[in-house]
Every structure is written in C-alpha cells, then in structure tokens.
Design an enzyme around this catalytic site. Structure first.
Site, PDB file in Angstrom:
ATOM      1  N   GLU A  28      26.627 -34.133   9.218  1.00 35.11           N
ATOM      2  CA  GLU A  28      27.675 -33.121   9.067  1.00 35.11           C
ATOM      3  C   GLU A  28      27.392 -31.918   9.969  1.00 35.11           C
ATOM      4  OE1 GLU A  28      26.015 -34.554   6.599  1.00 35.11           O
ATOM      5  OE2 GLU A  28      27.390 -35.258   5.029  1.00 35.11           O
ATOM      6  N   ASP A  51      34.272 -42.307  -3.148  1.00 33.53           N
ATOM      7  CA  ASP A  51      33.673 -42.267  -4.486  1.00 33.53           C
ATOM      8  C   ASP A  51      33.585 -40.861  -5.090  1.00 33.53           C
ATOM      9  OD1 ASP A  51      31.837 -41.509  -2.559  1.00 33.53           O
ATOM     10  OD2 ASP A  51      30.131 -42.476  -3.522  1.00 33.53           O
TER      11      ASP A  51
HETATM   12  C1  UGA Z   1      26.430 -38.873   1.426  1.00 31.29           C
HETATM   13  C2  UGA Z   1      27.586 -38.058   2.006  1.00 31.29           C
HETATM   14  O1  UGA Z   1      28.370 -37.531   0.951  1.00 31.29           O
HETATM   15  C3  UGA Z   1      28.429 -38.963   2.893  1.00 31.29           C
HETATM   16  O2  UGA Z   1      29.550 -38.270   3.369  1.00 31.29           O
HETATM   17  C4  UGA Z   1      27.571 -39.453   4.029  1.00 31.29           C
HETATM   18  O3  UGA Z   1      28.311 -40.370   4.827  1.00 31.29           O
HETATM   19  C5  UGA Z   1      26.371 -40.182   3.450  1.00 31.29           C
HETATM   20  O4  UGA Z   1      25.654 -39.402   2.490  1.00 31.29           O
HETATM   21  C6  UGA Z   1      25.457 -40.552   4.600  1.00 31.29           C
HETATM   22  O5  UGA Z   1      24.396 -39.931   4.744  1.00 31.29           O
HETATM   23  O6  UGA Z   1      25.851 -41.404   5.393  1.00 31.29           O
HETATM   24  P1  UGA Z   1      26.727 -41.067  -0.252  1.00 31.29           P
HETATM   25  O7  UGA Z   1      27.375 -40.922  -1.579  1.00 31.29           O
HETATM   26  O8  UGA Z   1      25.268 -41.312  -0.225  1.00 31.29           O
HETATM   27  O9  UGA Z   1      27.116 -39.822   0.620  1.00 31.29           O
HETATM   28  O10 UGA Z   1      27.459 -42.195   0.632  1.00 31.29           O
HETATM   29  P2  UGA Z   1      28.553 -43.262   0.202  1.00 31.29           P
HETATM   30  O11 UGA Z   1      29.574 -42.637  -0.684  1.00 31.29           O
HETATM   31  O12 UGA Z   1      27.873 -44.491  -0.267  1.00 31.29           O
HETATM   32  O13 UGA Z   1      29.266 -43.584   1.615  1.00 31.29           O
HETATM   33  C7  UGA Z   1      30.073 -42.641   2.278  1.00 31.29           C
HETATM   34  C8  UGA Z   1      31.400 -43.299   2.672  1.00 31.29           C
HETATM   35  O14 UGA Z   1      31.158 -44.405   3.548  1.00 31.29           O
HETATM   36  C9  UGA Z   1      32.195 -43.823   1.479  1.00 31.29           C
HETATM   37  O15 UGA Z   1      33.556 -43.516   1.629  1.00 31.29           O
HETATM   38  C10 UGA Z   1      31.968 -45.325   1.537  1.00 31.29           C
HETATM   39  O16 UGA Z   1      33.050 -46.089   1.047  1.00 31.29           O
HETATM   40  C11 UGA Z   1      31.776 -45.560   3.036  1.00 31.29           C
HETATM   41  N1  UGA Z   1      30.918 -46.737   3.335  1.00 31.29           N
HETATM   42  C12 UGA Z   1      29.731 -46.934   2.692  1.00 31.29           C
HETATM   43  C13 UGA Z   1      31.334 -47.654   4.287  1.00 31.29           C
HETATM   44  O17 UGA Z   1      32.404 -47.498   4.877  1.00 31.29           O
HETATM   45  N2  UGA Z   1      30.524 -48.742   4.552  1.00 31.29           N
HETATM   46  C14 UGA Z   1      29.346 -48.968   3.906  1.00 31.29           C
HETATM   47  O18 UGA Z   1      28.666 -49.994   4.196  1.00 31.29           O
HETATM   48  C15 UGA Z   1      28.943 -48.025   2.952  1.00 31.29           C
HETATM   49 MN    MN Z   2      29.369 -41.045  -1.998  1.00 33.26          MN
END
Ligand code: UGA
Ligand code: MN
Length: 256
Positions: free
Chosen positions: A202, A114
């Site tokens: 991280e 995203d």
């Molecule tokens: C922040 C950080 O930018 C992420 O790199 C980190 O993984 C996350 O917090 C965390 O603390 O886990 P955020 O925008 O809140 O990011 O997270 P998302 O963008 O919703 O998810 C990170 C990635 O995991 C995305 O590529 C998303 O597609 C993936 N994801 C999310 C899954 O593979 N499964 C899920 O159920 C939700």
């Molecule tokens: Mn994100």
C-alpha cells in the site's frame, strides 16, 4: 463523481457468501461501479450469474496470479502478496476506458472481498481530490489503525498510529484509502507490485501518487471506524470430503 470499486476475488467455498455481503452494502450506495476481478484463467459461471442478478453497475474481469506467486495451502497468509495483478487489471481497465476523457471524475477504492464496509464510508470518500484516508478496524494486530491528524485550522495527516511499522510513509491497509480518478490516470506508473517487501504494498503504491501532507483525512478527522478488516474462517468441509469420495456431494446440482 462515480466511485469505482476494484475487488480481487478467488474461488473458495464461501466466495458467494462474501460477495453477497459486499453487494448488500453496495446496493445502498449511489453511483457505484463495481470492478470485480477474478483470480482465475477464465470468468466463472458463478460470478457471472451473481453479478448479472445483482442489480449493480459492474465490470467483470479475470486475471490469474502466476503459480510462483500463488499462496500455497500451508503458507502463512503474509508469505505472498494477494490481489496484486487483479487490482492492476482493474486499474488498466479504467485507463483504457477513460483514455481520451479530458475530465474524468471519480474515485477509486480497493475493496477486498472479505472486509466489512459501512455505507457511510462511501459518503466520506466521494469527494476525494487527491488521496483520502481514514481508520481501519481490526487490522495489523490492533483494534484500530489510523492516521494521526493535526488539530490545526487546516488539519493534515502527521503520521500513523499502528502496531506494526508506523515508520512506513503510508502505514495504512488497502481498506484505509481512496484515490481521485484523474490523479490515478495521470500517474501512469501507479500500480501494485509483487516486489514490494512484505506489508509495504500500500505504501509503495501511494508513494507514486501523493506526499503525506496532501492526504485528506476523513471520518471526523480519522476518529471514526467505518470499515473493518474482517477475515472469514475457512468453513469446515470434513464430511463434504467424505461425501465427495462417495460420489454424493451435498451441493450436487446446487450452487452454494
Ligand atoms: C491484507 C490486506 O488487507 C490486503 O489488502 C492485502 O492484499 C494483503 O494483506 C496482502 O498483503 O497481500 P488479507 O486479509 O491478509 O489482507 O488478504 P486477503 O483478504 O486474503 O486477500 C486480499 C484480496 O485478494 C481479497 O479480495 C482476496 O479475495 C484476493 N485474493 C486472495 C485473490 O485474488 N487471490 C488469492 O489467491 C488470494
Ligand atoms: Mn482480507
């Protein structure tokens, strides 16, 4: 060196739109291999067809998050770490594929589906020797989080400019660093963990790879923003739910 981009992704109404935004940038980057890891029990037709027609060099994997670790609809987004097992699956694939390669050359970058990436970002990370770092825009409750770089003959990272917990050893978002491939392969214990406390995934990962003084500051000594931690609004599906109940979904026979 090849840039291996590892992206966790999961099914939702705007998944294809997000992946299309990434693809449009990656197509402008030479020698990029995209490792797209679906958070699912099987590979979806949508992602399979998308990658096949993308024109990119890619590997398609899947690895589902166990239910206990899956974010529930009404959980705040920081409640559970996301993308942990998917990024690890990407790392494992690299370890397997390059086993026996005595001189693996490349860079590994973890690109969430995203965020917003510029093509310049990939030029900056290409020659990463250990771990390179740079600012990330629109993250952690501030306009920009960034490494603080000394203005000396050999510039090095002294600490972090962040709103939240600047005392973390590596106070950077996932989008803010890239790792040298050979280094990652050498450190066989380097992977992401569910047991990292909130917001430290991280930092815990990077602690297995480098010390602060070994970081390579990029993007004009960390003064330029080349990546943004954007988040996409959930599309309004109010009328779609009504159509579905009536048995006439708007996307019948159309992939969105
Ligand atoms: C922040 C950080 O930018 C992420 O790199 C980190 O993984 C996350 O917090 C965390 O603390 O886990 P955020 O925008 O809140 O990011 O997270 P998302 O963008 O919703 O998810 C990170 C990635 O995991 C995305 O590529 C998303 O597609 C993936 N994801 C999310 C899954 O593979 N499964 C899920 O159920 C939700
Ligand atoms: Mn994100």
């Amino acid at each position: 060196p090849i840039i291996y981009v590892i992206t966790p992704t999961y099914s939702r109404p705007h998944q294809k739109a997000e992946l299309t935004r990434l693809m449009s940038v990656f197509l402008h980057v030479p020698s990029l291999h995209w490792i797209l890891v679906e958070d699912a029990t099987h590979k979806s037709k949508l992602v399979m067809n998308f990658l096949e027609s993308s024109g990119l060099s890619y590997t398609h994997l899947h690895q589902s998050t166990p239910p206990d670790w899956k974010l529930q609809d009404n959980d705040p987004s920081w409640r559970k770490p996301r993308g942990v097992l998917q990024r690890n699956a990407g790392i494992k694939w690299l370890r397997r594929k390059l086993r026996g390669d005595r001189d693996p050359r490349g860079v590994v970058y973890f690109a969430d589906d995203d965020n917003t990436y510029s093509t310049e970002l990939f030029k900056e990370m290409r020659d990463t020797k250990t771990v390179s770092v740079w600012p990330v825009g629109l993250v952690g409750g501030v306009m920009v989080e960034r490494p603080l770089v000394s203005r000396t003959a050999t510039p090095h990272v002294m600490g972090w400019m962040t709103g939240w917990r600047p005392d973390r050893t590596f106070a950077t978002d996932m989008a803010g660093f890239a790792v040298n491939l050979a280094l990652l392969l050498r450190r066989s214990d380097a992977e992401f963990s569910f047991t990292s406390s909130i917001g430290r995934m991280e930092s815990d990962f990077l602690e297995k790879l480098v010390t602060l003084s070994q970081l390579e500051p990029k993007a004009d000594l960390c003064t330029k923003v080349l990546v943004w931690h954007t988040r996409t609004e959930r599309p309004n599906m109010k009328d779609e739910e009504r159509l579905r109940k009536a048995g006439t979904p708007s996307d019948q026979g159309i992939e969105v």
